[in-house]
Design a protein around this motif. Sequence first.
Motif, PDB file in Angstrom:
ATOM      1  N   PHE A  97       0.910  -1.302   0.064  1.00 52.03           N
ATOM      2  CA  PHE A  97      -0.081  -0.061  -0.042  1.00 52.03           C
ATOM      3  C   PHE A  97       0.743   1.255   0.178  1.00 52.03           C
ATOM      4  O   PHE A  97       0.399   2.323  -0.518  1.00 52.03           O
ATOM      5  N   ASP A  98       1.826   1.220   0.759  1.00 49.78           N
ATOM      6  CA  ASP A  98       2.872   2.417   0.673  1.00 49.78           C
ATOM      7  C   ASP A  98       3.304   2.970  -0.755  1.00 49.78           C
ATOM      8  O   ASP A  98       3.347   3.828  -1.075  1.00 49.78           O
ATOM      9  N   ASN A  99       3.728   1.742  -1.442  1.00 53.54           N
ATOM     10  CA  ASN A  99       4.023   2.137  -2.946  1.00 53.54           C
ATOM     11  C   ASN A  99       2.770   1.912  -3.830  1.00 53.54           C
ATOM     12  O   ASN A  99       2.911   2.365  -5.192  1.00 53.54           O
ATOM     13  N   ARG A 100       1.558   1.758  -3.217  1.00 54.89           N
ATOM     14  CA  ARG A 100       0.421   1.728  -4.146  1.00 54.89           C
ATOM     15  C   ARG A 100       0.725   0.666  -5.307  1.00 54.89           C
ATOM     16  O   ARG A 100       0.568   1.218  -6.446  1.00 54.89           O
ATOM     17  N   ALA A 101       1.149  -0.461  -5.001  1.00 51.92           N
ATOM     18  CA  ALA A 101       1.369  -1.275  -6.227  1.00 51.92           C
ATOM     19  C   ALA A 101       1.190  -2.782  -5.509  1.00 51.92           C
ATOM     20  O   ALA A 101       1.187  -3.120  -4.391  1.00 51.92           O
ATOM     21  N   VAL A 102       0.620  -3.914  -6.491  1.00 48.38           N
ATOM     22  CA  VAL A 102       0.474  -4.826  -6.255  1.00 48.38           C
ATOM     23  C   VAL A 102       1.256  -5.857  -6.986  1.00 48.38           C
ATOM     24  O   VAL A 102       1.166  -5.534  -8.319  1.00 48.38           O
ATOM     25  N   VAL A 103       1.777  -6.854  -6.815  1.00 48.15           N
ATOM     26  CA  VAL A 103       2.589  -7.787  -7.475  1.00 48.15           C
ATOM     27  C   VAL A 103       1.736  -9.245  -7.651  1.00 48.15           C
ATOM     28  O   VAL A 103       1.494  -9.774  -6.659  1.00 48.15           O
ATOM     29  N   VAL A 104       1.330  -9.555  -8.852  1.00 47.61           N
ATOM     30  CA  VAL A 104       0.506 -10.735  -8.881  1.00 47.61           C
ATOM     31  C   VAL A 104       1.219 -11.669 -10.099  1.00 47.61           C
ATOM     32  O   VAL A 104       1.851 -11.219 -11.174  1.00 47.61           O
ATOM     33  N   GLU A 105       0.512 -12.832 -10.114  1.00 46.42           N
ATOM     34  CA  GLU A 105       0.634 -13.876 -11.254  1.00 46.42           C
ATOM     35  C   GLU A 105      -0.302 -13.485 -12.283  1.00 46.42           C
ATOM     36  O   GLU A 105      -1.184 -12.994 -12.056  1.00 46.42           O
ATOM     37  N   PRO A 106       0.182 -13.817 -13.704  1.00 45.93           N
ATOM     38  CA  PRO A 106      -1.016 -13.548 -14.595  1.00 45.93           C
ATOM     39  C   PRO A 106      -2.136 -13.994 -14.710  1.00 45.93           C
ATOM     40  O   PRO A 106      -3.072 -13.796 -15.364  1.00 45.93           O
ATOM     41  N   GLY A 107      -2.251 -15.362 -13.947  1.00 47.98           N
ATOM     42  CA  GLY A 107      -3.522 -15.736 -14.033  1.00 47.98           C
ATOM     43  C   GLY A 107      -4.571 -15.162 -12.900  1.00 47.98           C
ATOM     44  O   GLY A 107      -5.862 -15.832 -13.037  1.00 47.98           O
ATOM     45  N   VAL A 108      -4.188 -14.401 -12.211  1.00 51.13           N
ATOM     46  CA  VAL A 108      -5.150 -13.691 -11.326  1.00 51.13           C
ATOM     47  C   VAL A 108      -6.210 -12.729 -12.159  1.00 51.13           C
ATOM     48  O   VAL A 108      -5.834 -12.357 -13.102  1.00 51.13           O
ATOM     49  N   THR A 109      -7.411 -12.887 -11.945  1.00 44.71           N
ATOM     50  CA  THR A 109      -8.225 -12.293 -12.542  1.00 44.71           C
ATOM     51  C   THR A 109      -8.302 -10.529 -12.282  1.00 44.71           C
ATOM     52  O   THR A 109      -7.775 -10.255 -11.287  1.00 44.71           O
ATOM     53  N   ASN A 110      -8.745  -9.962 -13.131  1.00 48.95           N
ATOM     54  CA  ASN A 110      -8.856  -8.406 -13.019  1.00 48.95           C
ATOM     55  C   ASN A 110      -9.338  -7.939 -11.794  1.00 48.95           C
ATOM     56  O   ASN A 110      -8.944  -7.254 -10.997  1.00 48.95           O
ATOM     57  N   LEU A 111     -10.742  -8.694 -11.659  1.00 46.07           N
ATOM     58  CA  LEU A 111     -11.488  -8.356 -10.439  1.00 46.07           C
ATOM     59  C   LEU A 111     -10.692  -8.820  -9.217  1.00 46.07           C
ATOM     60  O   LEU A 111     -11.055  -7.964  -8.160  1.00 46.07           O
ATOM     61  N   ALA A 112     -10.367  -9.717  -9.205  1.00 45.72           N
ATOM     62  CA  ALA A 112      -9.292 -10.102  -7.964  1.00 45.72           C
ATOM     63  C   ALA A 112      -8.502  -9.288  -7.330  1.00 45.72           C
ATOM     64  O   ALA A 112      -8.208  -9.043  -6.030  1.00 45.72           O
ATOM     65  N   ILE A 113      -7.810  -8.456  -8.405  1.00 45.75           N
ATOM     66  CA  ILE A 113      -6.870  -7.505  -7.765  1.00 45.75           C
ATOM     67  C   ILE A 113      -7.558  -6.388  -6.987  1.00 45.75           C
ATOM     68  O   ILE A 113      -7.513  -6.026  -5.622  1.00 45.75           O
ATOM     69  N   SER A 114      -8.638  -5.948  -7.568  1.00 44.54           N
ATOM     70  CA  SER A 114      -9.356  -5.043  -6.782  1.00 44.54           C
ATOM     71  C   SER A 114      -9.926  -5.718  -5.426  1.00 44.54           C
ATOM     72  O   SER A 114     -10.170  -4.736  -4.432  1.00 44.54           O
ATOM     73  N   GLN A 115     -10.468  -6.724  -5.609  1.00 46.96           N
ATOM     74  CA  GLN A 115     -11.290  -7.301  -4.362  1.00 46.96           C
ATOM     75  C   GLN A 115     -10.042  -7.539  -3.226  1.00 46.96           C
ATOM     76  O   GLN A 115     -10.119  -7.346  -2.017  1.00 46.96           O
ATOM     77  N   ALA A 116      -8.835  -7.835  -3.713  1.00 43.88           N
ATOM     78  CA  ALA A 116      -7.750  -8.068  -2.789  1.00 43.88           C
ATOM     79  C   ALA A 116      -7.118  -6.646  -1.830  1.00 43.88           C
ATOM     80  O   ALA A 116      -6.859  -6.913  -0.722  1.00 43.88           O
ATOM     81  N   VAL A 117      -7.462  -5.643  -2.496  1.00 39.39           N
ATOM     82  CA  VAL A 117      -7.317  -4.341  -1.788  1.00 39.39           C
ATOM     83  C   VAL A 117      -8.184  -3.582  -1.478  1.00 39.39           C
ATOM     84  O   VAL A 117      -8.057  -2.382  -0.875  1.00 39.39           O
ATOM     85  N   ASP A 118      -9.490  -4.141  -1.664  1.00 34.37           N
ATOM     86  CA  ASP A 118     -10.757  -3.429  -1.396  1.00 34.37           C
ATOM     87  C   ASP A 118     -10.847  -2.949   0.035  1.00 34.37           C
ATOM     88  O   ASP A 118     -11.240  -1.697   0.548  1.00 34.37           O
ATOM     89  N   HIS A 119     -10.471  -3.834   1.216  1.00 35.11           N
ATOM     90  CA  HIS A 119     -10.624  -3.383   2.520  1.00 35.11           C
ATOM     91  C   HIS A 119      -9.945  -2.435   2.975  1.00 35.11           C
ATOM     92  O   HIS A 119     -10.085  -2.015   3.817  1.00 35.11           O
ATOM     93  N   ALA A 120      -8.697  -1.909   2.127  1.00 37.15           N
ATOM     94  CA  ALA A 120      -8.196  -0.791   2.583  1.00 37.15           C
ATOM     95  C   ALA A 120      -8.439   0.184   1.752  1.00 37.15           C
ATOM     96  O   ALA A 120      -7.901   1.607   1.945  1.00 37.15           O
ATOM     97  N   GLY A 121      -9.647   0.250   0.878  1.00 36.89           N
ATOM     98  CA  GLY A 121     -10.210   1.335   0.244  1.00 36.89           C
ATOM     99  C   GLY A 121      -9.284   1.686  -1.159  1.00 36.89           C
ATOM    100  O   GLY A 121      -9.596   2.708  -1.652  1.00 36.89           O
ATOM    101  N   PHE A 122      -8.676   0.664  -1.682  1.00 41.40           N
ATOM    102  CA  PHE A 122      -8.072   0.777  -3.032  1.00 41.40           C
ATOM    103  C   PHE A 122      -8.704  -0.109  -3.978  1.00 41.40           C
ATOM    104  O   PHE A 122      -9.409  -1.097  -3.747  1.00 41.40           O
ATOM    105  N   TYR A 123      -8.208   0.118  -5.504  1.00 41.90           N
ATOM    106  CA  TYR A 123      -8.780  -0.682  -6.308  1.00 41.90           C
ATOM    107  C   TYR A 123      -7.640  -0.583  -7.504  1.00 41.90           C
ATOM    108  O   TYR A 123      -6.935   0.306  -7.644  1.00 41.90           O
ATOM    109  N   TYR A 124      -8.030  -1.468  -8.518  1.00 46.18           N
ATOM    110  CA  TYR A 124      -7.221  -1.313  -9.737  1.00 46.18           C
ATOM    111  C   TYR A 124      -8.108  -0.911 -10.848  1.00 46.18           C
ATOM    112  O   TYR A 124      -9.234  -1.490 -11.102  1.00 46.18           O
ATOM    113  N   ALA A 125      -7.572   0.159 -11.684  1.00 44.61           N
ATOM    114  CA  ALA A 125      -8.616   0.911 -12.222  1.00 44.61           C
ATOM    115  C   ALA A 125      -9.198   0.311 -13.698  1.00 44.61           C
ATOM    116  O   ALA A 125     -10.383   0.457 -14.017  1.00 44.61           O
TER     117      ALA A 125
END
Lengths: 497, 413
Positions: A115-143
């Motif tokens: 969160f400090d660098n506002r970045a998420v490192v993921v593997e390529p098979g992760v769904t687009n929505l799953a990235i937003s869901q993974a950071v949703d609790h902290a009020g972030f999303y992937y645009a």
Amino acid sequence: MTILMPEPDQSVLARRDEIIAALRRIVPGEGVISSAAEMKPYESDGLMAYRQPPMVVVLPSTTKQVSEVLRYCHQNGIKVVPRGSGTSLSGGALPLADGVLLGLGKFKRIREIDFDNRAVVVEPGVTNLAISQAVDHAGFYYAPDPSSQIACSIGGNIAENSGGVHCLKYGMTTNNVLGCEIVLMTGEILRIGGKAAECAGYDLMGVITGSEGLLGVITEVTVRILRKPETARALMIGFQSVEAAGQCVADVISAGIIPGGMEMMDKPAIHAAEAFVHAGYPLDVEALLIIELDGPQVEVDELIGRVEAIALQCGSTTCQISTSEQQRLLFWSGRKAAFPAVGRISPDYLCMDGTIPRAQLPLVLRRMNEMSEKYGLRVANVFHAGDGNLHPLILYDANKPGEQDAAEAFGADILRLCVEVGGVLTGEHGVGIEKRDLMPEMFSDIDLNQQQRLKCAFDSEGLLNPGKVFPTLHRCAELGRMHVHKGQLPFPDIPRF
Amino acid sequence: MDTLKVRDAQEVEDAVRAAIANEQPIEIVGHGGKRTIGQPMATNAVLELSALNAVAAYEPNELIITVQAGAPMADVLSLIDSKNQHFAFEPMDTATLLGTAPGAGTVAGMIGAGLAGPRRIKAGGARDHLLGAHAVSGFGESFKAGGKVVKNVTGYDLCKLLAGSWGTLAVMTEVTLKVTPRPESERTLVLRGLGDVVANKAMTTALGSPYDVTGAAHLPGSALRTTAGALAEIAQPDQALTLLRLEGITSSASHRAQSLRAALKSFGDAELIEDEASAALWRAVRDVEPFAASGPRALWPVWRIVCPPAAGGAFGEQLARESGGEVMYDWGGGLIWAALPPAADGHAKALRQRVEKIAGHATLIRGSDVVRAAIDVFHPQPAGLAALGDRVKRSFDPTNILNRGRMSRGSAT
């Protein structure tokens, strides 16, 4: 199938058992699929009119395995087609009869949330929505949020540079990716970029994004995440003409307002969507705009008023403003379900994807109606009005002789028209096989040669996803020569498909 | 020095073909304002593009502008400003830092350098706004890349490669850029007296807030000691300034400024600076005014360091302390400008060893000819990436005719 693919290499097919055995040594257990029945789900992507079983499917689970598979294929002259979730709409992941289908579906881990660098490192098979869901609790999303975001993989998003309704304000995938780990066709593993805003050297991340799986296989990606806007509200505005709706879009933008989303539907699309989801869409209008404003409450409230006033000036006949989150989602429900809704009123449809300068919208729609009469096929339109990205849906029945060919010819005419008025062949779905043979409408041989030279810098043997994007295969040595004369191919014996 | 001043795209093609035939590498310049950035080039042949200076099309409602490569930035900025639009990526004007003629610089020079300003954290850089280009490759062929609409994924995105390639891949002749509406107003919150690490935390907090911060910069007191202009006006002796910018419609910018001020309470009581006064501060940050070539540090090498934002504060503080130099931070800590005391290698070796540990990279932007000839000006790449970069270069320019050696010593680029 009217689009031709490269002729299968019989010498490779003759070695199929040997190749499968070698791949099993690299990816043991269930990671290699070779029976016709089990390979069935892999024989097409979202462009289901085209199907082709691959020679073999390989599902690696580590970067090392990806590297070894590619190295083996490189050393043995075997073609490879990378695949994510298979939601591509342009045939980008269509297998080859003599090729390995390399599925990245097992790369499903979210490796790091920073969160400090506002970045998420993921593997390529992760769904687009799953990235937003993974950071949703902290009020972030992937645009970037393509319509298929519940299913599509982030690796595929990068391959296609696919966007969604947020593109106008928040950019496309390419504007939201910071770095990646990529495996070249030789098996070489490279890291490009990271959590910093810019890479050193040439912007390789920038050219890999949207390269449709022709340059390398991505095994890890670092994306930028944004803080979620405080609130979002939507207006649903009806017009008696497409021109008036188009004028409203232009006036909103020239008033300095960049909405979070600005979508338009024409009458056939409105009727299909309303019958499907009952969103309360007005049925007596020719065009419907859904404009969403997001940001702080105070800003959204003020801009809603400004947009409403602009719409009135442009002659809007209906205007509803969402007063609750539930109502906002209801406005969107019809737009988001437009494709399946059209699926209910026609046995088959082709979803086209071109971008035009917004001012050309009335002309393009008029010409599309003329084409509709010429081909005897209906067309419904939904489009990202803010950025001029059209999605005409051409309705047809594949069981009626000649209708699929007519639909494809109609679609090609629409894309030619997009280019003719100053636009481009694809705004977010990619070229794939679908628009491959139309590339010369937009690019000269010299333009295409330059792009193919770049391909050679990454994949000198042309083994990665051949037959996609480019209408003509070239040998790298030939492309490397100086002074290729305009329009004259130095090797006329090399087959065009 | 042979300078060929070309007048149109055909003449560019002819000139490049002649250079290929004569095996004569050429240096490509617009107004020449950034010639001192990069490795010194071993050529006396210059291709000057400043006469290709027309605006081909400006469509404010389409949010695009198409200009010839040599169009002066000052003219283009003034034109789009007249329609209340701007380049959201806020490209820096390098004249202040490099001591070149003020207001000079061309659009293609700006793109070739891949410039970005404080709004990089929100809006991206030149790469994110270059929609299309016509260019002449080192094959002597005119090609086009991209298009003239804001959403386009047709073919490879060659524009990304052209941005930041310092003229080593192709000679741009015409470019299409995205423009956006200029924000109605802006507000800057100023926190005073924070150490670099604490300031970095304040910037991280602000950028992680929902208040849509579009600029986050920190200037230690030492960096401000000798500066003039807008920053000097609000600075107090040896007191650091931390600046946070909010933009948008007036009611929203004011509202968010108040909310952010409350969110940053633990870092101090922030002052508020509005509109033109605020804009002047961000121009000064954008153009790195504290290290201006006209200032007392004119002979100090200046580095541009890009790193993960949260790592910036600790890194910069240590760098300044150990080198005896000065630093300032932009992009919430993700961009560090460092002016370091003169040294034979401009501190390249020590700086790079350290910056690689935080996954960053460093480019020497201002340095003497001697230092530039002695070191790698651009951050050296790992072997695999460097080799790929060389292959990419050759795919555009097989005989290494264009800006030979500018980006890398001892390789094609």
